[in-house]
Design an enzyme around this catalytic site. Structure first.
Site, PDB file in Angstrom:
ATOM      1  N   HIS A   4       0.519  -1.301  -0.197  1.00 52.24           N
ATOM      2  CA  HIS A   4      -0.081  -0.006   0.111  1.00 52.24           C
ATOM      3  C   HIS A   4       0.288   1.808   0.262  1.00 52.24           C
ATOM      4  O   HIS A   4       2.117   1.220  -0.334  1.00 52.24           O
ATOM      5  CB  HIS A   4      -0.924  -0.275   0.742  1.00 52.24           C
ATOM      6  N   HIS A  54       6.007   6.067  -1.899  1.00 54.62           N
ATOM      7  CA  HIS A  54       6.318   4.950  -1.978  1.00 54.62           C
ATOM      8  C   HIS A  54       5.887   3.515  -1.585  1.00 54.62           C
ATOM      9  O   HIS A  54       4.700   3.693  -0.544  1.00 54.62           O
ATOM     10  CB  HIS A  54       7.719   4.584  -0.370  1.00 54.62           C
TER      11      HIS A  54
END
Ligand code: 2AM
Length: 179
Positions: A37, A120
């Site tokens: 995620h 990220h």
């Protein structure tokens, strides 16, 4: 108390692409693709009333949907790498949303660490010794990596349960981006 965070979920195509990238990883402790995620705000361990206030504040956040794709790879932690990650491209609306959510979380009484937001997706959390040269080769060799583009239509609140191996993430709420 609940350990919670707000994140953007990844579609299957993005996970599959990152799972392929993981095959070339020169470090251990890869994140299972179903756990991947983009963390927006880590709330940490919060009492339930605070989490309820944060949930109410997240519901009031108005922001439009946008598209993203993964781009390049990087590492957090310098000499002692703690996370190898895939970078994210098309981050302007993402950073805008992140700032709103951080403000909303603070307003609800959550103590959010003052860290610069680096969008990220964590690919691995190496523990212990790391072959730095192999890791640098991996990063340089995948600098041009580009994942499939995907639409972000909502953000989600998750509870993290730490396991002996991988953590387990349970979705608690979903907030559509319609603003
Ligand atoms: P990461 O994947 O970038 O490491 C749930 O723990 C999520 O919250 C993780 O995906 C992690 O992001 C993020 N997170 C941010 N700060 C954290 C912290 N201090 N401890 C644990 N997780 C953190």
């Amino acid at each position: 108390m609940m350990r919670a965070f707000v994140a953007i979920d990844l579609p299957e195509a993005a996970r599959t692409d990152l799972a392929l990238l993981q095959q070339a990883l020169p470090v251990g402790r890869a994140v299972p693709p179903e756990n991947m995620h983009v963390t927006l705000v880590f709330l940490g361990e919060v009492p339930e009333p605070v989490l309820e206030d944060a949930d109410a504040a997240f519901r009031r956040v108005a922001a439009p949907g946008f598209s993203l794709h993964c781009a390049g790879v990087g590492v957090f932690g310098g000499d002692l790498p703690r996370a190898v990650y895939a970078g994210i491209s098309g981050t302007e609306p993402l950073c805008h949303l992140q700032a709103k959510l951080e403000t909303a979380a603070r307003g609800a009484g959550v103590t959010v660490a003052k860290r610069r937001f680096v969008p990220h997706v964590t690919l691995a959390r190496p523990g212990g010794r790391v072959d730095r040269i192999a890791l640098e080769h991996f990063i340089a060799g995948h600098a041009a990596h580009r994942g499939p583009e995907f639409e972000v239509a909502d953000f989600r609140l998750y509870e993290a349960t730490l396991g002996r191996k991988a953590a387990r993430y349970t979705e608690l709420a979903r907030y559509p981006l319609t603003g």
